[in-house]
Design an enzyme around this catalytic site. Structure first.
Site, PDB file in Angstrom:
ATOM      1  N   ASP A   1      15.652  95.291  41.096  1.00  0.00           N
ATOM      2  CA  ASP A   1      16.820  95.750  40.350  1.00  0.00           C
ATOM      3  C   ASP A   1      16.587  95.714  38.844  1.00  0.00           C
ATOM      4  OD1 ASP A   1      18.132  96.182  42.677  1.00  0.00           O
ATOM      5  OD2 ASP A   1      19.426  94.437  42.576  1.00  0.00           O
TER       6      ASP A   1
ATOM      7  N   SER B   1      18.595  88.248  48.995  1.00  0.00           N
ATOM      8  CA  SER B   1      18.792  88.184  47.551  1.00  0.00           C
ATOM      9  C   SER B   1      18.868  86.705  47.190  1.00  0.00           C
ATOM     10  CB  SER B   1      20.084  88.904  47.154  1.00  0.00           C
ATOM     11  OG  SER B   1      20.359  88.705  45.792  1.00  0.00           O
TER      12      SER B   1
ATOM     13  N   ASP C   1      28.995  86.872  38.682  1.00  0.00           N
ATOM     14  CA  ASP C   1      28.079  86.800  37.549  1.00  0.00           C
ATOM     15  C   ASP C   1      28.407  87.787  36.434  1.00  0.00           C
ATOM     16  OD1 ASP C   1      26.574  84.661  38.310  1.00  0.00           O
ATOM     17  OD2 ASP C   1      24.964  85.807  39.205  1.00  0.00           O
TER      18      ASP C   1
ATOM     19  N   ARG D   1      24.253  80.770  33.963  1.00  0.00           N
ATOM     20  CA  ARG D   1      24.674  82.001  33.280  1.00  0.00           C
ATOM     21  C   ARG D   1      25.074  81.810  31.820  1.00  0.00           C
ATOM     22  NH1 ARG D   1      21.490  83.732  36.715  1.00  0.00           N
ATOM     23  NH2 ARG D   1      22.279  84.904  38.520  1.00  0.00           N
TER      24      ARG D   1
END
Length: 405
Positions: free
Chosen positions: A15, A179, A124, A95
């Site tokens: 990605d 993932s 996210d 994050r």
């Protein structure tokens, strides 16, 4: 006239790699990739080469593991931050730090754009966007590009796009592809059979933890030492936070400890089946909670528990850079100033059990608690205490509750 620049959060996966090409094509920008190493392990190998092959003009790699542990993980540990009582917030802690580094790198390169690979249905995107907008001045100085949220491609379409762009995609045959988001504090695993909430997670989804069948048949006793709520030693060996977490992940993972299978309430309003591996986190949260039973009063424990829920929600919801989180953290720092001591745990076949705790600041008084001959508790004072303690309920019962009986 030179092109504008975009700093892209880059993992090296499909990605983020096709995002390099997509941003160049759709925004006509030069792309600088930023890989923030939070303990990604072997997954970080070769990211600079992949980024440049995809067309990035530069690739930045930052090792921030110590900062991650000292300024995010350990404050969260002291705060008892477990979202919905089970999720150690491994991705959620990462994050805001990544966002901070994105903004710093954008300023260093004079970039007007930043980018991340979040979809439009996850948590996210909120964590990244809210943090970046807060740190960059209400979002006015940096514009955010979210390719996966904008392009609307399916997984197969992404693979086709990658092939057209000349990017190599590993052929995985019939194997399942999950993932996975990985850092020191844990792995978040999604996709494939995990989306069926009735099916048990397949063994090939896990990489840090042993199955119960493969876990050792012999128990293991470990000792963790804390200073003011911070773990500082494992089995009587002083070590850095990063080293201690690494060691605990290996030890606890070997015994099959740290698997979490949770139907989670996402911020965007949907429920999601989330599978995590957080061996060190599970052990450390359990250990510090046990030590707190000795060093905190009942009232401190109750207030801390309430604030822990709020703190966890703030982190999960992408509100790290808020005054309220800082306010709660200040309380946690103060309430943990006497949480120093050691906790002993037994690890065996997927479970960890606290079997001992000690502290020079323990509120447990042996002579007050014992029923032996050293008992120093004044039993004679109990009768008067109970008389006063029960007075309100006795008066109400006499005047109101039983009048009509």
């Amino acid at each position: 006239m030179s092109k504008g620049k975009c700093v892209l959060a880059y993992s090296g996966g499909m990605d983020s790699t096709i995002s390099v090409v997509w941003i160049k094509e759709n925004y006509d920008l030069d792309v600088i990739t930023l890989t923030v190493d939070l303990g990604a392990g072997p997954e970080i190998e070769g990211v600079a080469e992949k980024a440049k092959k995809a067309g990035a003009i530069d690739s930045v790699i930052l090792d921030v593991k110590d900062e991650f542990v000292d300024e995010y993980i350990f404050p969260g540990l002291k705060a008892g931050a477990m979202y919905e009582d089970v999720y150690a917030l491994s991705t959620a802690f990462a994050r805001p730090l990544m966002s901070k580094k994105i903004v710093e790198t954008a300023r260093k390169y004079g970039a007007e754009f930043v980018s991340h690979g979040c979809t439009g249905k996850g948590n996210d995107q909120v964590r990244f966007d809210a943090s970046i907008m807060t740190l960059s001045g209400d979002g006015e100085s940096l514009k955010i590009i979210a390719p996966a949220r904008e392009w609307g491609m399916t997984r197969d379409e992404e693979k086709e796009y990658a092939n057209k762009a000349g990017l190599e995609i590993r052929d995985v045959g019939n194997n399942r592809v999950y993932s996975i988001d990985r850092n020191l504090w844990g792995l978040a695993i999604e996709g494939e059979d995990l989306e069926d909430t009735w099916e048990a997670p397949p063994e090939d989804a896990f990489s840090w933890t042993s199955s119960i069948e493969n876990a050792p048949d012999k128990q293991e006793i470990i000792d963790i030492e804390f200073e003011k709520g911070i773990p500082v030693a494992l089995n009587n060996k002083k070590m850095s936070g990063v080293k201690l977490i690494d060691e605990l992940n290996i030890i606890a993972g070997k015994h099959g400890i740290g698997r979490v299978d949770h139907l989670e309430n996402r911020l965007v309003g949907i429920k999601s089946r989330e599978v995590y591996e957080t061996p060190a986190a599970v052990i450390l949260y359990q250990a510090i909670a046990a030590l707190e039973t000795a060093t905190l009063s009942r009232e401190q424990q109750r207030i801390k528990s309430s604030l822990s829920t709020t703190y966890s929600d703030l982190v999960y919801d992408g509100r790290w850079f808020t005054s309220l989180r800082e306010n709660i953290e200040a309380f946690m720092d103060d309430v943990q100033k006497f949480t120093s001591g050691s906790v002993k745990l037994r690890l065996y076949k997927g479970s960890s059990t606290v079997i001992g705790r000690k502290s020079r600041f323990s509120l447990y008084d042996y002579d007050m608690s014992t029923y032996s001959t050293t008992d120093s508790f004044n039993h004679g004072s109990a009768e008067g205490f109970i008389d006063i303690y029960s007075l309100p309920s006795r008066i109400q019962a006499k005047k109101q509750k039983y009048n009509d009986l």
